[in-house]
Design an enzyme around this catalytic site. Structure first.
Site, mmCIF file in Angstrom:
data_model
loop_
_atom_site.group_PDB
_atom_site.id
_atom_site.type_symbol
_atom_site.label_atom_id
_atom_site.label_comp_id
_atom_site.label_asym_id
_atom_site.label_seq_id
_atom_site.Cartn_x
_atom_site.Cartn_y
_atom_site.Cartn_z
ATOM 1 N N ASP A 89 14.398 57.383 20.888
ATOM 2 C CA ASP A 89 13.638 56.829 22.007
ATOM 3 C C ASP A 89 14.177 57.483 23.279
ATOM 4 O O ASP A 89 15.136 58.254 23.237
ATOM 5 C CB ASP A 89 13.721 55.301 22.030
ATOM 6 C CG ASP A 89 15.116 54.808 22.348
ATOM 7 O OD1 ASP A 89 16.036 55.641 22.527
ATOM 8 O OD2 ASP A 89 15.295 53.591 22.419
ATOM 9 N N SER A 90 13.567 57.182 24.424
ATOM 10 C CA SER A 90 13.921 57.910 25.641
ATOM 11 C C SER A 90 15.100 57.296 26.373
ATOM 12 O O SER A 90 15.643 57.900 27.291
ATOM 13 C CB SER A 90 12.740 57.902 26.585
ATOM 14 O OG SER A 90 12.528 56.579 27.059
ATOM 15 N N GLY A 91 15.487 56.105 25.995
ATOM 16 C CA GLY A 91 16.524 55.397 26.739
ATOM 17 C C GLY A 91 15.931 54.474 27.781
ATOM 18 O O GLY A 91 16.589 53.553 28.257
ATOM 19 N N GLY A 92 14.677 54.719 28.137
ATOM 20 C CA GLY A 92 14.032 53.919 29.187
ATOM 21 C C GLY A 92 14.063 52.431 28.898
ATOM 22 O O GLY A 92 14.502 51.634 29.725
ATOM 23 N N PHE A 93 13.654 52.059 27.701
ATOM 24 C CA PHE A 93 13.556 50.636 27.370
ATOM 25 C C PHE A 93 14.910 49.934 27.494
ATOM 26 O O PHE A 93 15.010 48.853 28.059
ATOM 27 C CB PHE A 93 12.991 50.460 25.956
ATOM 28 C CG PHE A 93 12.705 49.034 25.600
ATOM 29 C CD1 PHE A 93 11.567 48.401 26.075
ATOM 30 C CD2 PHE A 93 13.590 48.305 24.814
ATOM 31 C CE1 PHE A 93 11.302 47.067 25.763
ATOM 32 C CE2 PHE A 93 13.341 46.973 24.493
ATOM 33 C CZ PHE A 93 12.191 46.357 24.969
ATOM 34 N N ASP A 143 9.972 56.673 30.274
ATOM 35 C CA ASP A 143 8.945 55.863 30.932
ATOM 36 C C ASP A 143 9.553 54.583 31.465
ATOM 37 O O ASP A 143 10.685 54.246 31.139
ATOM 38 C CB ASP A 143 7.837 55.506 29.934
ATOM 39 C CG ASP A 143 8.344 54.631 28.795
ATOM 40 O OD1 ASP A 143 9.568 54.666 28.508
ATOM 41 O OD2 ASP A 143 7.551 53.920 28.178
ATOM 42 N N GLN A 194 1.431 53.048 28.890
ATOM 43 C CA GLN A 194 1.890 51.756 29.433
ATOM 44 C C GLN A 194 0.732 51.098 30.182
ATOM 45 O O GLN A 194 -0.365 51.640 30.232
ATOM 46 C CB GLN A 194 3.086 51.975 30.368
ATOM 47 C CG GLN A 194 4.368 52.417 29.657
ATOM 48 C CD GLN A 194 5.031 51.304 28.835
ATOM 49 O OE1 GLN A 194 4.577 50.152 28.802
ATOM 50 N NE2 GLN A 194 6.109 51.657 28.142
ATOM 51 N N GLY A 221 5.403 48.984 25.490
ATOM 52 C CA GLY A 221 5.268 47.777 26.309
ATOM 53 C C GLY A 221 4.507 46.656 25.650
ATOM 54 O O GLY A 221 4.068 45.718 26.307
ATOM 55 N N ASP A 271 8.087 50.997 14.293
ATOM 56 C CA ASP A 271 9.523 50.740 14.172
ATOM 57 C C ASP A 271 9.764 49.321 14.637
ATOM 58 O O ASP A 271 9.023 48.806 15.466
ATOM 59 C CB ASP A 271 10.341 51.690 15.052
ATOM 60 C CG ASP A 271 10.390 51.214 16.490
ATOM 61 O OD1 ASP A 271 9.420 51.434 17.223
ATOM 62 O OD2 ASP A 271 11.387 50.576 16.889
ATOM 63 N N CYS A 309 10.990 43.494 -7.670
ATOM 64 C CA CYS A 309 11.408 44.396 -6.596
ATOM 65 C C CYS A 309 12.443 45.373 -7.146
ATOM 66 O O CYS A 309 13.355 44.985 -7.863
ATOM 67 C CB CYS A 309 11.988 43.598 -5.427
ATOM 68 S SG CYS A 309 12.641 44.654 -4.114
ATOM 69 N N CYS A 314 17.829 43.535 -5.563
ATOM 70 C CA CYS A 314 17.070 42.816 -6.598
ATOM 71 C C CYS A 314 17.328 43.339 -8.004
ATOM 72 O O CYS A 314 17.251 42.592 -8.973
ATOM 73 C CB CYS A 314 15.580 42.846 -6.278
ATOM 74 S SG CYS A 314 15.187 41.922 -4.786
HETATM 75 ZN ZN LIG Z 1 14.569 43.604 -3.360
#
Ligand SMILES: [Zn+2]
Length: 373
Positions: A89-93, A143, A194, A221, A271, A309, A314
């Site tokens: 990520d850009s670091g902005g957040f 941003d 944004q 955002g 993400d 699973c 599991c």
């Molecule tokens: Zn599992």
């Protein structure tokens, strides 16, 4: 580089080819904030649970250990021993949500590190330089993410500045990718839409950045406090204004239900910290909803978290055993829950891709959502 293989309604099944391998979308990127998945999960584990893309945070790595250190160690891929794609990520957040005493100027943001209070400046050029040092596969534009309750005037001014910053990001990225000593000279750049909850501002911004011919586009955002309905309304408005023939990334989202709905609106990159954070608290996902393994009813439960699973938890351990580990604060308890949850998300994305390929996405989505209720 980005090739749509099949469409089912607005849902896209695509392939995105990078220097670190091909990403099959829709994809859920597994979040490893400080170059590690929280919950004692190693990059060697990630291959076993179907992770395609690892996501790391620029701000965190810039303050510790420092991106110069990562560069000297050969870049993030070598540093953390991961040869598949990485998105930073850009670091902005984080600058806007974690750092103390920040001041936003046209040139960038002045703030204090949340680790040691050190004064730091980060603007579009600095963010690109840090991400270039980290040598991730995909870099995100710098941003500002305005608050979902910010005034219309504030949001408009902020979005205009974010657009000016995006031009600077693109120019700096082009310069860095031509430098001899740049580790990944094929680093890709995604722009970020944004505009908080103002549809018209978001649409105008999306059209403006769509013309810049970037490698991909994110919607930022969202999932910052607005309702799910509001988020879907904005996706309905904005995604059609972004280039269909480029990857579309919905940042920080979300629950399995959010992902199913967003895929249906044309999003193909996701993400979120939910699967790791919930796992560390003993909350595990199943096709019939979430379970809290701390619950007393699992004390003598010999079944796995979810029957059938194939995750490492599991295949080998019972709910009763994992519950015991969690209660005894054994780190293994957390680790098993995080492995299961990430596997669950990655597996769901695989099912989503299959359903789109077969043209049965609507049925699949309906069935999956009904299970979660
Ligand atoms: Zn599992």
């Amino acid at each position: 580089m980005y090739k749509i293989l099949k469409k089912d309604g607005k849902a896209k099944r695509a392939e995105f080819t990078t220097v670190h391998g091909t990403i099959q979308t829709p994809v859920f990127m597994n979040v490893g904030t400080a170059a590690a998945i929280k919950g004692a999960v190693a990059t060697t584990d990630l291959k076993e649970i179907g992770t395609q893309v690892e996501l790391s945070n620029t701000y965190h790595l810039h303050v510790r250990p420092g991106d110069e250190v990562v560069k000297k160690m050969g870049g993030l891929h070598k540093f953390m021993n991961w040869d598949r794609p990485i998105l930073t990520d850009s670091g902005g957040f984080q600058v806007f949500s974690l750092a103390g005493l920040r001041k936003i100027k046209e040139e960038g943001v002045y703030f204090q590190s949340h680790i040691d209070g050190r004064k730091i400046f980060m603007g579009p050029e600095e963010s690109m330089q840090i991400q270039s040092n980290l040598a991730s596969t995909i870099a995100m534009a710098f941003d500002e993410c305005p608050s979902s309750v910010a005034s219309r005037e504030y949001v408009q001014a902020s979005v205009d500045r974010t657009t000016r910053w995006l031009w600077r990001c693109r120019a700096e990225m082009e310069r860095l990718n031509q430098k001899e000593d740049t580790i990944n000279r094929h680093q890709l750049l995604f722009g970020i839409n944004q505009g908080a909850v103002y549809e018209d501002i978001r649409i105008a911004h999306a059209r403006e950045i769509a013309d810049m011919d970037l490698d991909g586009y994110a919607v930022g955002g969202l999932a910052v406090g607005e309702s799910h309905e509001e988020m879907y309304r904005i996706l309905d408005a904005v995604v059609p204004c972004l280039p269909e023939e480029k990857p579309t990334y919905l940042m920080g989202v979300g629950t399995p239900a959010n992902i199913l709905e967003a895929v249906d609106r044309g999003v193909d990159f996701f993400d979120c910290v939910y699967p790791t954070r919930n796992g560390r608290h003993g909350h595990v996902y199943t096709n019939l909803g979430k379970l809290n393994l701390f619950n007393a009813k699992f004390e003598l439960d010999s079944r796995p978290i979810e029957e059938g699973c194939q995750c490492p938890a599991c295949r080998n351990y019972s709910r009763a055993y994992i519950r015991h580990l969690l209660k005894a604060k054994e780190m293994l308890g957390m680790r098993l829950c995080v492995l299961h949850n990430l596997y669950f998300y990655n597996k769901m994305m695989e099912e989503i891709r299959e359903a789109i390929e077969q043209g049965t996405y609507q049925e699949y989505k309906k069935q999956k959502l009904e299970g979660f209720l």
